[in-house]
Design a protein around this motif. Structure first.
Motif, PDB file in Angstrom:
ATOM      1  N   HIS A 161       0.812  -1.243   0.036  1.00  0.00           N
ATOM      2  CA  HIS A 161       0.047  -0.158  -0.242  1.00  0.00           C
ATOM      3  C   HIS A 161       0.699   1.259   0.183  1.00  0.00           C
ATOM      4  CE1 HIS A 161      -2.052   3.237   2.283  1.00  0.00           C
ATOM      5  NE2 HIS A 161      -3.270   2.706   1.757  1.00  0.00           N
ATOM      6  N   THR A 162       2.057   1.191   0.457  1.00  0.00           N
ATOM      7  CA  THR A 162       2.729   2.397   1.014  1.00  0.00           C
ATOM      8  C   THR A 162       3.101   3.379  -0.136  1.00  0.00           C
ATOM      9  OG1 THR A 162       3.605   1.130   2.796  1.00  0.00           O
ATOM     10  CG2 THR A 162       5.110   3.205   1.949  1.00  0.00           C
ATOM     11  N   PRO A 163       3.871   2.797  -1.226  1.00  0.00           N
ATOM     12  CA  PRO A 163       4.156   3.598  -2.451  1.00  0.00           C
ATOM     13  C   PRO A 163       2.835   4.319  -2.890  1.00  0.00           C
ATOM     14  CG  PRO A 163       4.337   1.289  -3.075  1.00  0.00           C
ATOM     15  CD  PRO A 163       4.043   1.359  -1.684  1.00  0.00           C
ATOM     16  N   TYR A 164       1.729   3.719  -3.047  1.00  0.00           N
ATOM     17  CA  TYR A 164       0.651   4.398  -3.588  1.00  0.00           C
ATOM     18  C   TYR A 164       0.123   5.770  -2.715  1.00  0.00           C
ATOM     19  CZ  TYR A 164       0.056   0.344  -6.590  1.00  0.00           C
ATOM     20  OH  TYR A 164       0.275  -0.591  -7.401  1.00  0.00           O
ATOM     21  N   ASP A 199       0.738  16.840  -9.443  1.00  0.00           N
ATOM     22  CA  ASP A 199      -0.006  15.995 -10.475  1.00  0.00           C
ATOM     23  C   ASP A 199       0.156  14.675  -9.971  1.00  0.00           C
ATOM     24  OD1 ASP A 199      -0.829  15.789 -13.350  1.00  0.00           O
ATOM     25  OD2 ASP A 199       0.691  14.326 -13.285  1.00  0.00           O
ATOM     26  N   PRO A 200      -1.033  13.874  -9.544  1.00  0.00           N
ATOM     27  CA  PRO A 200      -0.923  12.218  -9.256  1.00  0.00           C
ATOM     28  C   PRO A 200      -0.142  11.385 -10.023  1.00  0.00           C
ATOM     29  CG  PRO A 200      -3.112  13.533  -8.692  1.00  0.00           C
ATOM     30  CD  PRO A 200      -2.254  14.468  -9.458  1.00  0.00           C
ATOM     31  N   ALA A 201      -0.669  11.579 -11.349  1.00  0.00           N
ATOM     32  CA  ALA A 201      -0.113  10.603 -12.409  1.00  0.00           C
ATOM     33  C   ALA A 201       1.498  10.610 -12.360  1.00  0.00           C
ATOM     34  CB  ALA A 201      -0.976  10.640 -13.530  1.00  0.00           C
ATOM     35  N   SER A 202       1.789  11.822 -12.346  1.00  0.00           N
ATOM     36  CA  SER A 202       3.608  11.926 -12.456  1.00  0.00           C
ATOM     37  C   SER A 202       4.163  11.492 -11.052  1.00  0.00           C
ATOM     38  CB  SER A 202       3.784  13.438 -12.723  1.00  0.00           C
ATOM     39  OG  SER A 202       3.147  13.951 -13.877  1.00  0.00           O
ATOM     40  N   SER A 203       3.258  11.684  -9.967  1.00  0.00           N
ATOM     41  CA  SER A 203       3.748  11.331  -8.611  1.00  0.00           C
ATOM     42  C   SER A 203       4.037   9.951  -8.569  1.00  0.00           C
ATOM     43  CB  SER A 203       2.950  11.883  -7.674  1.00  0.00           C
ATOM     44  OG  SER A 203       3.672  11.565  -6.381  1.00  0.00           O
ATOM     45  N   LEU A 204       2.815   9.321  -9.030  1.00  0.00           N
ATOM     46  CA  LEU A 204       2.675   7.821  -8.868  1.00  0.00           C
ATOM     47  C   LEU A 204       3.912   7.164  -9.944  1.00  0.00           C
ATOM     48  CD1 LEU A 204      -0.970   7.376  -9.093  1.00  0.00           C
ATOM     49  CD2 LEU A 204       0.380   6.170  -7.432  1.00  0.00           C
ATOM     50  N   LEU A 205       4.183   7.583 -11.022  1.00  0.00           N
ATOM     51  CA  LEU A 205       5.216   7.321 -11.995  1.00  0.00           C
ATOM     52  C   LEU A 205       6.658   7.222 -11.134  1.00  0.00           C
ATOM     53  CD1 LEU A 205       3.947   8.651 -15.239  1.00  0.00           C
ATOM     54  CD2 LEU A 205       4.099   6.237 -14.648  1.00  0.00           C
ATOM     55  N   LEU A 206       6.762   7.841 -10.063  1.00  0.00           N
ATOM     56  CA  LEU A 206       8.261   8.095  -9.546  1.00  0.00           C
ATOM     57  C   LEU A 206       8.297   7.077  -8.615  1.00  0.00           C
ATOM     58  CD1 LEU A 206       8.309  11.931  -8.579  1.00  0.00           C
ATOM     59  CD2 LEU A 206       9.550  10.721 -10.374  1.00  0.00           C
ATOM     60  N   GLU A 207       7.148   6.284  -8.115  1.00  0.00           N
ATOM     61  CA  GLU A 207       7.184   5.222  -7.112  1.00  0.00           C
ATOM     62  C   GLU A 207       7.624   3.904  -7.554  1.00  0.00           C
ATOM     63  OE1 GLU A 207       7.015   6.025  -3.858  1.00  0.00           O
ATOM     64  OE2 GLU A 207       6.827   8.050  -4.535  1.00  0.00           O
ATOM     65  N   ALA A 208       8.273   2.986  -6.645  1.00  0.00           N
ATOM     66  CA  ALA A 208       8.240   1.727  -6.813  1.00  0.00           C
ATOM     67  C   ALA A 208       7.853   0.788  -5.755  1.00  0.00           C
ATOM     68  CB  ALA A 208      10.000   1.399  -6.776  1.00  0.00           C
ATOM     69  N   PRO A 253       7.533  -2.666  -3.405  1.00  0.00           N
ATOM     70  CA  PRO A 253       8.473  -3.355  -2.426  1.00  0.00           C
ATOM     71  C   PRO A 253       9.567  -3.973  -2.903  1.00  0.00           C
ATOM     72  CG  PRO A 253       6.178  -3.711  -1.557  1.00  0.00           C
ATOM     73  CD  PRO A 253       5.905  -3.199  -3.038  1.00  0.00           C
ATOM     74  N   ASP A 254       9.479  -4.777  -4.181  1.00  0.00           N
ATOM     75  CA  ASP A 254      10.506  -5.428  -4.841  1.00  0.00           C
ATOM     76  C   ASP A 254      11.486  -4.440  -5.737  1.00  0.00           C
ATOM     77  OD1 ASP A 254       8.926  -4.423  -6.818  1.00  0.00           O
ATOM     78  OD2 ASP A 254       8.363  -6.273  -7.667  1.00  0.00           O
ATOM     79  N   GLY A 255      11.102  -2.981  -5.685  1.00  0.00           N
ATOM     80  CA  GLY A 255      12.206  -2.040  -6.147  1.00  0.00           C
ATOM     81  C   GLY A 255      11.850  -1.708  -7.493  1.00  0.00           C
ATOM     82  N   GLN A 256      10.684  -2.384  -8.252  1.00  0.00           N
ATOM     83  CA  GLN A 256      10.281  -2.265  -9.516  1.00  0.00           C
ATOM     84  C   GLN A 256       9.412  -1.295  -9.652  1.00  0.00           C
ATOM     85  OE1 GLN A 256      11.910  -4.079 -12.003  1.00  0.00           O
ATOM     86  NE2 GLN A 256      13.188  -4.551 -10.439  1.00  0.00           N
ATOM     87  N   PRO A 257       9.294  -0.519 -10.658  1.00  0.00           N
ATOM     88  CA  PRO A 257       8.303   0.345 -11.102  1.00  0.00           C
ATOM     89  C   PRO A 257       6.890  -0.326 -11.088  1.00  0.00           C
ATOM     90  CG  PRO A 257       9.900   0.453 -12.756  1.00  0.00           C
ATOM     91  CD  PRO A 257      10.035  -0.620 -11.978  1.00  0.00           C
ATOM     92  N   LEU A 258       5.929   0.518 -10.199  1.00  0.00           N
ATOM     93  CA  LEU A 258       4.438   0.130 -10.043  1.00  0.00           C
ATOM     94  C   LEU A 258       3.852  -0.536 -11.449  1.00  0.00           C
ATOM     95  CD1 LEU A 258       3.263   2.871  -7.718  1.00  0.00           C
ATOM     96  CD2 LEU A 258       4.123   0.592  -7.125  1.00  0.00           C
TER      97      LEU A 258
END
Length: 243
Positions: free
Chosen positions: A91-94, A221-230, A232-237
């Motif tokens: 849940h954390t990266p979102y 910008d939420p979409a741009s913010s989400l694209l920055l996150e990874a 728990p496995d370190g991979q992009p969402l």
């Protein structure tokens, strides 16, 4: 302690009444006599009615998980989507990404925009209702507005448009589609829920396709913010989960 029930095993059945006094009275009774109550309605669930209990449960993500059921009634298709249906650490990266776009400074910038949207939508509704009253020859006809369906859906769409930085013409499409989607969910109509959900996903795909080509400030910008996150496995969402 049992109240108005549909089963001997139930502590309560939610009152089906639009009178808020009756609704508040039921919750007052539950809080005083049965603060942790159970019903078999909509698949069965437990209801915490006291503030301290709700606060503790919301803070204890190990015991009170969201990955099994987070909405009542559940999605009629059995689908679970983040972040609502996930627990930490998934849940954390979102949450991190969305919280980034909800800082006080940005909310202050959005406030006057949303006030204008609210005033415009409400003025139009009141004007339409006034014209309808004038055209009605009945002396007993009372002016009535369903604030949820006639105002809530359209204003909520404008909030999304402002928060997600969408084009203005998307607002009426979003309002209509989201309302149909919610109603289908309430009726547990899986086919109609999927049909309206597909339209919402189309909007999301176009949004993320644009942001991948031209990212914006992640704090606004939420979409741009989400694209920055990874994850728990370190991979992009995953793209589908992002949408």
């Amino acid at each position: 302690m049992s109240f108005t029930t549909t089963s001997p095993k139930d502590d309560f059945a939610l009152i089906e009444d639009n009178n808020p006094d009756k609704i508040y009275a039921q919750f007052d009774q539950l809080r005083s006599k049965c603060p942790v109550a159970h019903t078999s309605e909509t698949g069965g669930f437990w209801l915490l009615t006291r503030y301290d209990d709700v606060k503790r449960a919301a803070s204890d993500t190990d015991t009170f998980i969201s990955s099994v059921k987070a909405v009542i009634p559940s999605d009629p298709r059995g689908i679970r989507r983040p972040p609502l249906n996930t627990d930490p650490p998934a849940h954390t990266p979102y949450r991190t990404a969305l919280d980034r776009t909800l800082k006080p400074a940005r909310l202050k910038r959005l406030a006057p925009i949303l006030v204008k949207h609210a005033q415009r939508e409400l003025d139009a509704l009141l004007k339409t209702n006034s014209v309808d009253d004038q055209d009605d020859d009945s002396e007993t006809q009372a002016s009535q507005i369903d604030i949820s369906t006639q105002f809530g859906a359209s204003f909520a769409a404008w909030v999304e448009v402002a928060w997600l930085n969408l084009e203005d013409e998307i607002a009426p499409v979003l309002a209509t589609t989201a309302a149909k989607w919610v109603n289908a969910w309430r009726q547990q109509n899986a086919a109609e829920t999927s049909a309206q959900s597909a339209r919402l996903y189309d909007l999301a795909r176009k949004l993320f396709a644009d942001r991948k080509k031209s990212k914006r400030d992640p704090e606004s910008d939420p979409a741009s913010s989400l694209l920055l996150e990874a994850g728990p496995d370190g991979q992009p969402l995953d793209d589908e989960l992002l949408m």
